[in-house]
Design a protein around this motif. Structure first.
Motif, PDB file in Angstrom:
ATOM      1  N   LYS A   1       0.735  -1.109   0.078  1.00  0.00           N
ATOM      2  CA  LYS A   1       0.029  -0.189  -0.407  1.00  0.00           C
ATOM      3  C   LYS A   1       0.788   1.414   0.632  1.00  0.00           C
ATOM      4  N   ILE A   2       2.038   0.965   0.412  1.00  0.00           N
ATOM      5  CA  ILE A   2       3.030   2.311  -0.165  1.00  0.00           C
ATOM      6  C   ILE A   2       3.085   2.327  -1.175  1.00  0.00           C
ATOM      7  N   PRO A   3       3.083   4.203  -1.578  1.00  0.00           N
ATOM      8  CA  PRO A   3       3.234   4.325  -3.209  1.00  0.00           C
ATOM      9  C   PRO A   3       4.514   3.710  -4.104  1.00  0.00           C
ATOM     10  N   ASN A   4       4.279   3.489  -4.865  1.00  0.00           N
ATOM     11  CA  ASN A   4       4.552   2.609  -5.596  1.00  0.00           C
ATOM     12  C   ASN A   4       5.502   1.074  -5.729  1.00  0.00           C
ATOM     13  N   MET A   5       5.234   0.782  -4.539  1.00  0.00           N
ATOM     14  CA  MET A   5       4.737  -0.700  -4.287  1.00  0.00           C
ATOM     15  C   MET A   5       3.778  -1.364  -4.605  1.00  0.00           C
ATOM     16  N   GLN A   6       3.476  -1.005  -5.174  1.00  0.00           N
ATOM     17  CA  GLN A   6       2.276  -1.972  -5.056  1.00  0.00           C
ATOM     18  C   GLN A   6       2.212  -3.413  -6.239  1.00  0.00           C
ATOM     19  N   ASN A   7       3.158  -3.078  -6.862  1.00  0.00           N
ATOM     20  CA  ASN A   7       3.659  -4.844  -7.798  1.00  0.00           C
ATOM     21  C   ASN A   7       5.209  -5.224  -6.732  1.00  0.00           C
ATOM     22  N   ARG A   8       5.386  -4.817  -6.043  1.00  0.00           N
ATOM     23  CA  ARG A   8       6.430  -5.301  -5.575  1.00  0.00           C
ATOM     24  C   ARG A   8       6.882  -6.490  -4.888  1.00  0.00           C
ATOM     25  N   LYS A   9       7.591  -7.543  -5.320  1.00  0.00           N
ATOM     26  CA  LYS A   9       7.519  -8.782  -4.936  1.00  0.00           C
ATOM     27  C   LYS A   9       7.965  -8.758  -3.401  1.00  0.00           C
ATOM     28  N   THR A  10       9.113  -7.956  -3.366  1.00  0.00           N
ATOM     29  CA  THR A  10       9.860  -7.730  -1.774  1.00  0.00           C
ATOM     30  C   THR A  10       9.209  -6.422  -1.647  1.00  0.00           C
TER      31      THR A  10
ATOM     32  N   PHE B   1      17.001  -9.793  -3.658  1.00  0.00           N
ATOM     33  CA  PHE B   1      18.356  -9.782  -3.781  1.00  0.00           C
ATOM     34  C   PHE B   1      17.739 -11.441  -4.617  1.00  0.00           C
ATOM     35  N   ALA B   2      16.482 -11.793  -4.162  1.00  0.00           N
ATOM     36  CA  ALA B   2      15.783 -12.851  -4.820  1.00  0.00           C
ATOM     37  C   ALA B   2      15.331 -13.273  -5.942  1.00  0.00           C
ATOM     38  N   TRP B   3      14.460 -12.155  -6.182  1.00  0.00           N
ATOM     39  CA  TRP B   3      14.190 -11.995  -7.854  1.00  0.00           C
ATOM     40  C   TRP B   3      14.991 -11.337  -8.942  1.00  0.00           C
ATOM     41  N   LYS B   4      16.542 -10.672  -8.356  1.00  0.00           N
ATOM     42  CA  LYS B   4      17.238 -10.109  -9.744  1.00  0.00           C
ATOM     43  C   LYS B   4      17.821 -10.810 -10.794  1.00  0.00           C
ATOM     44  N   ARG B   5      18.188 -10.613 -11.782  1.00  0.00           N
ATOM     45  CA  ARG B   5      17.755 -10.880 -13.527  1.00  0.00           C
ATOM     46  C   ARG B   5      18.976 -11.911 -13.300  1.00  0.00           C
ATOM     47  N   TRP B   6      19.798 -11.170 -12.544  1.00  0.00           N
ATOM     48  CA  TRP B   6      20.749 -12.244 -12.856  1.00  0.00           C
ATOM     49  C   TRP B   6      21.582 -13.829 -11.177  1.00  0.00           C
TER      50      TRP B   6
ATOM     51  N   ARG C   1      14.446 -23.172  -0.810  1.00  0.00           N
ATOM     52  CA  ARG C   1      13.183 -22.784  -1.391  1.00  0.00           C
ATOM     53  C   ARG C   1      13.216 -21.166  -2.098  1.00  0.00           C
ATOM     54  N   ILE C   2      13.919 -20.789  -2.024  1.00  0.00           N
ATOM     55  CA  ILE C   2      13.902 -19.698  -2.802  1.00  0.00           C
ATOM     56  C   ILE C   2      13.021 -19.944  -4.112  1.00  0.00           C
ATOM     57  N   ASP C   3      14.416 -21.370  -5.094  1.00  0.00           N
ATOM     58  CA  ASP C   3      13.677 -21.624  -6.404  1.00  0.00           C
ATOM     59  C   ASP C   3      12.429 -21.842  -6.590  1.00  0.00           C
ATOM     60  N   LYS C   4      11.436 -22.478  -5.651  1.00  0.00           N
ATOM     61  CA  LYS C   4      10.307 -22.685  -5.208  1.00  0.00           C
ATOM     62  C   LYS C   4       8.857 -21.402  -5.250  1.00  0.00           C
ATOM     63  N   LEU C   5       9.711 -20.641  -4.927  1.00  0.00           N
ATOM     64  CA  LEU C   5       8.246 -18.963  -4.892  1.00  0.00           C
ATOM     65  C   LEU C   5       8.107 -19.136  -6.229  1.00  0.00           C
ATOM     66  N   ASN C   6       6.916 -18.532  -6.089  1.00  0.00           N
ATOM     67  CA  ASN C   6       6.519 -17.970  -7.594  1.00  0.00           C
ATOM     68  C   ASN C   6       6.085 -16.051  -7.177  1.00  0.00           C
ATOM     69  N   TRP C   7       7.296 -16.107  -7.644  1.00  0.00           N
ATOM     70  CA  TRP C   7       7.022 -14.402  -8.168  1.00  0.00           C
ATOM     71  C   TRP C   7       6.508 -14.028  -8.794  1.00  0.00           C
ATOM     72  N   ASP C   8       5.772 -14.395  -9.618  1.00  0.00           N
ATOM     73  CA  ASP C   8       5.004 -13.645 -10.612  1.00  0.00           C
ATOM     74  C   ASP C   8       3.623 -13.212 -10.645  1.00  0.00           C
TER      75      ASP C   8
END
Length: 598
Positions: free
Chosen positions: A460-469, A528-533, A591-598
């Motif tokens: 609910k924080i401005p600009n954080m609506q669609n953030r994974k973390t 760190f968990a959703w970075k592209r690299w 455990r992180i690999d199994k998270l669904n970030w979509d």
């Protein structure tokens, strides 16, 4: 010329708890609460009805002709309702809403004005309220946000009351309370107060500025006399009214050398006043120069051991300032959650903590082992703002009280990693102790983004609506400017921010398994968990098709990660065995690999 409402807002903001309110029946008009005289006239009508006589159109004249005296509230009640229980029920019907009135909304319940006044009390701007009203709408509005006011409605209660300065809020009901048959209505009753009440009013009118609203000044002779008795002009009197004052009210305002404030109604007036004061509070952030001066002084003391006492005082005084400014009185926990209040509180916490954050960053970056107790004790102190009775807490606000401590945890941890102050880093994780109602835990097990704010709320924080973390991303953006001098290269700042979150997540996971045999939960994933690299377990270089930039980022990551892990192993952590670390790292990575970030 400056508008009176602006002058008033500035005065209230600059002088906390210096202004008292003087409120009349107009404050409850929109709630359809009868005035004292309305109540007397209605009782006369009922008496006339019982006598099978017509008292209209002048109930007062009918009563005087029939009984040879002015209608007296107490006598009327006694004649209409013989027992105290009957009288009690009769009065409740005037002041307490029925089920139908509750459904209709806004009838005999706190108005916008009452709610705004309660907010001013909550934020320590108003402490004393003098009112001619019998109703309890102010008390209800205050209790709804967790404040129990001291109510003085009789001379007896004056004698036993705490001094005004020792209460969160005192309501002085000069005409009494509707459930007490001694309330004052008639001109003779309103002509004089008992000595204890007069003494209390003398103190209020002498020591406080006045904000008057909803009071005509026409009928209350004793109250007018109390105002006239005060010859001091310590603070300004502001009189808010819909029309230009006339007669007694105009004379009183001139006597107090006060300011007239034109308003539409009480609801809009107090709502606007509260909003303007809150706007000034949010604007009143520490000047950047304040943080720079504090940091420059800190650096001077860090390098010279002869200044150790001054260093201690500098840090602990700032910690205590933050501790006091973030008290439960200023940030009550049992109010309903809403998005606007969330954003307001976040901004206030950040503003209050700004100087200490800068000191913490520089202290944990440049300080030596001998300074560690300062950072540990500071974090310990602010980590226990939330230690309150769980039975009265409203979870989001209760948890958010850990937000200043979380910001310090991140600030000190990132700074320590950036300058390879691993001992300081480790101490920040384990030595501050966070107390819960029946348990205590080290900072590593208590300070996390989700412990402070659940993700669904953080979005609910401005600009954080669609953030994974969301809160991790928000803190990353927030602290970036504070690290500008030490880490001007943004890539380095991001590296140490992510490294901090990753290491504490791994250690958290390990602690759960070792202490609690919990093999299912794991440390909160940061950004760190959703970075592209990101590849499987963060310690591999990835596939051969990675870009040169990706490979460089990963190489830097692994280099810094190895340094921290080697320190922990040397310390005996992970049983001093690298394989134990790798086992936890692999478990966490899976455990992180199994998270669904979509």
């Amino acid at each position: 010329m400056i508008e009176p409402i602006l002058s008033l807002s500035l005065c209230v903001h600059a002088n906390r708890e210096v202004y008292a309110l003087l409120l009349g029946s107009g404050i409850s008009r929109s709630a359809r609460i009868p005035t004292g005289w309305d109540l007397v006239l209605d009782l006369v009508r009922q008496l006339a009805h019982l006598s099978e006589e017509d008292c209209e159109p002048e109930p007062r004249s009918w009563y005087e002709q029939k009984y040879g005296e002015e209608p007296d509230y107490s006598k009327l009640l006694e004649q209409i309702a013989k027992s105290s229980s009957e009288r009690n029920q009769l009065l409740r019907s005037y002041f307490e809403p029925t089920d139908e009135e509750r459904e209709e909304g806004g009838i005999k319940v706190p108005t916008q004005a009452h709610r705004a006044i309660a907010e001013l009390v909550k934020n320590s701007y108003i402490k004393v309220i003098v009112t001619t009203n019998f109703d309890r709408l102010l008390e209800i509005a205050l209790r709804d946000i967790g404040i129990e006011p001291t109510v003085i409605s009789t001379s007896d209660s004056v004698e036993g009351a705490l001094p005004l300065q020792h209460t969160k809020c005192t309501i002085i009901k000069v005409h009494g309370d509707y459930l007490d048959t001694r309330i004052k209505n008639t001109p003779s009753e309103l002509a004089a107060y008992d000595e204890p009440l007069n003494c209390l009013l003398d103190k209020v009118f002498d020591e406080y500025g006045l904000i008057i609203c909803g009071w005509s000044g026409d009928w209350d002779e004793a109250l007018r006399d109390a105002i006239r008795r005060c010859k001091s002009r310590r603070f300004t009197t502001f009189w808010a009214a819909r029309r230009r004052l006339q007669g007694q009210a105009s004379e009183l305002l001139n006597w107090r050398q006060g300011v007239f404030v034109p308003i539409k109604d009480a609801d809009s007036f107090f709502t606007e006043l509260n909003e303007k004061v809150q706007a000034l509070e949010e604007l009143n952030k520490p000047h950047p120069l304040s943080a720079k001066i504090a940091v420059a002084t800190l650096k001077k003391y860090l390098v010279d051991d002869s200044h150790r006492i001054r260093l201690h005082d500098l840090v602990t005084q700032e910690v205590e300032r933050v501790y006091e400014a973030t008290s439960v009185e200023r940030f009550p926990v049992n109010t309903q959650f809403n998005e606007q209040e969330l954003i307001r509180r976040l901004n206030l916490y950040e503003s209050i903590s700004e100087i200490l954050i800068s000191m913490f960053i520089n202290g944990c970056y440049w300080g030596q082992e001998s300074h560690q107790s300062l950072w540990i004790n500071s974090l310990d102190r602010l980590s226990n703002l939330s230690y309150i009775d769980n039975s009265i807490r409203y979870e989001p606000w209760h948890n958010l009280r850990l937000y200043p401590a979380l910001l310090l945890f991140y600030s000190g941890g990132i700074a320590a990693l950036a300058n390879q102050q691993y001992n300081t880093f480790y101490s920040l994780l384990f030595q501050p102790i966070v107390k819960n109602v029946n348990e205590t835990y080290p900072a590593i097990l208590s300070l996390s983004t989700t412990a402070v704010l659940k993700s669904e709320i953080a979005r609910k924080i401005p600009n954080m609506q669609n953030r994974k973390t969301p809160l991790s991303d928000y803190i990353n953006d927030l602290l970036k400017s504070s690290f500008q001098e030490l880490l001007p290269d943004e890539n380095k700042y991001q590296l140490y921010f992510d490294l901090f979150e990753y290491i504490i997540a791994i250690i958290y996971t390990y602690e759960l398994q070792c202490q609690f045999q919990n093999y299912y939960s794991f440390g909160q994933p940061g950004r760190f968990a959703w970075k592209r690299w990101y590849t499987k377990h963060l310690n591999h270089l990835g596939d051969v098709n990675s870009s040169p930039k990706d490979k460089m980022e990963k190489a830097n990551w692994n280099c810094e990660l190895t340094k921290v892990v080697d320190f922990l192993l040397e310390l005996g952590y992970f049983q001093g065995v690298k394989e134990e670390f790798l086992k936890i790292q692999n478990f966490y990575g899976e455990r992180i690999d199994k998270l669904n970030w979509d």
